[in-house]
Design a protein around this motif. Structure first.
Motif, mmCIF file in Angstrom:
data_model
loop_
_atom_site.group_PDB
_atom_site.id
_atom_site.type_symbol
_atom_site.label_atom_id
_atom_site.label_comp_id
_atom_site.label_asym_id
_atom_site.label_seq_id
_atom_site.Cartn_x
_atom_site.Cartn_y
_atom_site.Cartn_z
ATOM 1 N N TRP A 41 45.646 -11.710 32.622
ATOM 2 C CA TRP A 41 44.528 -11.915 31.689
ATOM 3 C C TRP A 41 44.955 -12.914 30.615
ATOM 4 O O TRP A 41 46.139 -12.998 30.292
ATOM 5 C CB TRP A 41 44.163 -10.599 30.991
ATOM 6 C CG TRP A 41 43.525 -9.558 31.845
ATOM 7 C CD1 TRP A 41 44.146 -8.461 32.396
ATOM 8 C CD2 TRP A 41 42.146 -9.475 32.234
ATOM 9 N NE1 TRP A 41 43.223 -7.715 33.097
ATOM 10 C CE2 TRP A 41 41.993 -8.316 33.017
ATOM 11 C CE3 TRP A 41 41.021 -10.270 31.994
ATOM 12 C CZ2 TRP A 41 40.770 -7.922 33.558
ATOM 13 C CZ3 TRP A 41 39.799 -9.889 32.537
ATOM 14 C CH2 TRP A 41 39.682 -8.719 33.307
ATOM 15 N N PHE A 42 43.970 -13.577 30.013
ATOM 16 C CA PHE A 42 44.232 -14.406 28.848
ATOM 17 C C PHE A 42 43.482 -13.819 27.665
ATOM 18 O O PHE A 42 42.320 -13.419 27.788
ATOM 19 C CB PHE A 42 43.767 -15.847 29.089
ATOM 20 C CG PHE A 42 44.530 -16.523 30.187
ATOM 21 C CD1 PHE A 42 45.786 -17.055 29.939
ATOM 22 C CD2 PHE A 42 44.012 -16.597 31.471
ATOM 23 C CE1 PHE A 42 46.514 -17.670 30.960
ATOM 24 C CE2 PHE A 42 44.728 -17.197 32.496
ATOM 25 C CZ PHE A 42 45.986 -17.730 32.241
ATOM 26 N N SER A 43 44.148 -13.774 26.534
ATOM 27 C CA SER A 43 43.493 -13.273 25.320
ATOM 28 C C SER A 43 42.683 -14.417 24.742
ATOM 29 O O SER A 43 43.225 -15.322 24.122
ATOM 30 C CB SER A 43 44.549 -12.833 24.326
ATOM 31 O OG SER A 43 45.371 -13.928 24.001
ATOM 32 N N SER A 61 47.277 -18.521 18.847
ATOM 33 C CA SER A 61 46.744 -19.191 20.025
ATOM 34 C C SER A 61 46.698 -18.215 21.192
ATOM 35 O O SER A 61 47.248 -17.123 21.134
ATOM 36 C CB SER A 61 47.552 -20.450 20.360
ATOM 37 O OG SER A 61 48.885 -20.123 20.576
ATOM 38 N N MET A 62 46.008 -18.654 22.227
ATOM 39 C CA MET A 62 45.796 -17.817 23.404
ATOM 40 C C MET A 62 47.131 -17.357 23.979
ATOM 41 O O MET A 62 48.091 -18.113 24.005
ATOM 42 C CB MET A 62 45.049 -18.661 24.434
ATOM 43 C CG MET A 62 44.497 -17.893 25.603
ATOM 44 S SD MET A 62 43.547 -18.997 26.687
ATOM 45 C CE MET A 62 42.041 -19.205 25.766
ATOM 46 N N CYS A 63 47.201 -16.132 24.450
ATOM 47 C CA CYS A 63 48.403 -15.750 25.159
ATOM 48 C C CYS A 63 48.041 -15.146 26.492
ATOM 49 O O CYS A 63 46.891 -14.819 26.763
ATOM 50 C CB CYS A 63 49.347 -14.901 24.323
ATOM 51 S SG CYS A 63 48.947 -13.207 24.154
ATOM 52 N N PHE A 81 53.751 -15.475 24.535
ATOM 53 C CA PHE A 81 53.055 -16.099 23.404
ATOM 54 C C PHE A 81 53.972 -17.104 22.720
ATOM 55 O O PHE A 81 55.186 -17.101 22.913
ATOM 56 C CB PHE A 81 52.595 -15.015 22.420
ATOM 57 C CG PHE A 81 53.703 -14.173 21.875
ATOM 58 C CD1 PHE A 81 54.255 -14.436 20.639
ATOM 59 C CD2 PHE A 81 54.203 -13.095 22.622
ATOM 60 C CE1 PHE A 81 55.289 -13.648 20.141
ATOM 61 C CE2 PHE A 81 55.229 -12.301 22.126
ATOM 62 C CZ PHE A 81 55.775 -12.588 20.884
ATOM 63 N N LEU A 82 53.354 -17.945 21.913
ATOM 64 C CA LEU A 82 54.086 -18.987 21.202
ATOM 65 C C LEU A 82 54.517 -18.464 19.842
ATOM 66 O O LEU A 82 53.706 -17.976 19.069
ATOM 67 C CB LEU A 82 53.171 -20.197 21.032
ATOM 68 C CG LEU A 82 53.788 -21.479 20.493
ATOM 69 C CD1 LEU A 82 54.794 -22.038 21.495
ATOM 70 C CD2 LEU A 82 52.697 -22.504 20.216
ATOM 71 N N LEU A 178 40.536 -17.985 20.468
ATOM 72 C CA LEU A 178 41.864 -18.576 20.408
ATOM 73 C C LEU A 178 41.971 -19.861 21.220
ATOM 74 O O LEU A 178 41.511 -19.918 22.356
ATOM 75 C CB LEU A 178 42.892 -17.552 20.906
ATOM 76 C CG LEU A 178 42.890 -16.245 20.108
ATOM 77 C CD1 LEU A 178 43.760 -15.200 20.790
ATOM 78 C CD2 LEU A 178 43.380 -16.493 18.692
ATOM 79 N N PRO A 179 42.582 -20.872 20.620
ATOM 80 C CA PRO A 179 42.755 -22.135 21.343
ATOM 81 C C PRO A 179 43.841 -22.009 22.416
ATOM 82 O O PRO A 179 44.773 -21.214 22.279
ATOM 83 C CB PRO A 179 43.201 -23.110 20.246
ATOM 84 C CG PRO A 179 43.816 -22.256 19.188
ATOM 85 C CD PRO A 179 43.124 -20.913 19.258
ATOM 86 N N GLN A 180 43.696 -22.775 23.462
ATOM 87 C CA GLN A 180 44.719 -22.781 24.516
ATOM 88 C C GLN A 180 45.961 -23.453 23.966
ATOM 89 O O GLN A 180 45.885 -24.370 23.166
ATOM 90 C CB GLN A 180 44.232 -23.609 25.707
ATOM 91 C CG GLN A 180 43.196 -22.911 26.527
ATOM 92 C CD GLN A 180 42.558 -23.863 27.524
ATOM 93 O OE1 GLN A 180 41.457 -24.352 27.312
ATOM 94 N NE2 GLN A 180 43.262 -24.142 28.600
ATOM 95 N N ASN A 181 47.097 -22.987 24.408
ATOM 96 C CA ASN A 181 48.332 -23.659 24.017
ATOM 97 C C ASN A 181 49.089 -23.884 25.310
ATOM 98 O O ASN A 181 49.594 -22.962 25.929
ATOM 99 C CB ASN A 181 49.071 -22.806 22.989
ATOM 100 C CG ASN A 181 50.320 -22.194 23.514
ATOM 101 O OD1 ASN A 181 51.215 -22.890 23.983
ATOM 102 N ND2 ASN A 181 50.390 -20.893 23.481
#
Ligand SMILES: *[C@@H]1O[C@H](CO)[C@@H](O)[C@H](O)[C@H]1NC(C)=O
Ligand SMILES: *[C@@H]1O[C@H](CO)[C@@H](O)[C@H](O)[C@H]1NC(C)=O
Length: 189
Positions: A41-43, A61-63, A81-82, A178-181
């Protein structure tokens, strides 16, 4: 304050996945099928009324989270995550409550307990989760999460999430998409 920051990071990651059920105010996906909920899944969206979240939301950002079953019937939620410009991975183990779709999470580091529920999901595209602190630090923490199977959820899905958040008492201001990273989302596993 680095440690407090990590507590919130944990709570955010937790939110990323689900919800909770203390006083049964929170509903759960009827006939929840855990096996169909597994996988990646992506948040894509989060909402919370915590002041930490309000301060930091523009930096999140997206995780990516990979959900696998555990021996006790719960879930292993491993998220990438970043953080400080590096990709980090963290595993959280959600314990079953006996009520399908409802889990509890005990933060080993903080001793706080959180209820996490999958309020609604169609398994193949999205899941709406709600999490709430029940004991210890972060007790007043409430969070809603949009999980998406893809990094680019449809506009209708974002609207659905915004409605879901408002129905759970969050304001427009509490919600973030959340933006994609690319850095931590790239690999397919
Ligand atoms: C968040 O909202 C819940 C439910 O309305 C409330 O109990 C809690 O105190 C709020 N927390 C903060 C930090 O405002
Ligand atoms: C949880 O999943 C991760 C990634 O798949 C794995 O490395 C870890 O051993 C698992 N932990 C438990 C307790 O199941």
């Amino acid at each position: 304050m680095a440690t407090l920051r990590m507590l919130w990071m944990e709570l955010v990651l937790l939110g990323i996945l689900g919800v909770l059920q203390t006083q049964a105010q929170v509903s759960v996906q009827p006939d929840f099928q855990q096996d169909k909920f597994l996988g990646r899944w992506f948040s894509a969206g989060l909402a919370s009324n915590s002041s930490w979240f309000r301060e930091k939301k523009s930096m999140l950002s997206m995780c990516k989270s990979v959900v696998t079953p555990t021996a006790d019937g719960g879930l292993n939620l491993t998220s990438t995550f970043l953080r400080k410009n590096q990709c980090e991975t963290r595993t959280m183990l959600l314990q079953p409550t006996g009520n399908p779709g409802s889990y509890s999470y005990l933060s080993p580091h903080w001793g706080s307990t959180h209820a996490v529920s999958v309020v609604e999901t169609n398994y193949k595209e999205y899941a709406l989760l709600f999490s709430q602190g029940t004991k210890g630090p972060g007790q007043d923490f409430h969070m809603a999460t949009l999980y998406s199977r893809t990094q680019t959820p449809r506009a209708e899905l974002k609207e659905k999430f915004a409605d879901f958040c408002k129905a759970h008492g969050f304001t427009e201001n509490d919600i973030v998409f959340l933006p994609q990273n690319d850095k931590c989302l790239k690999e397919q596993e």
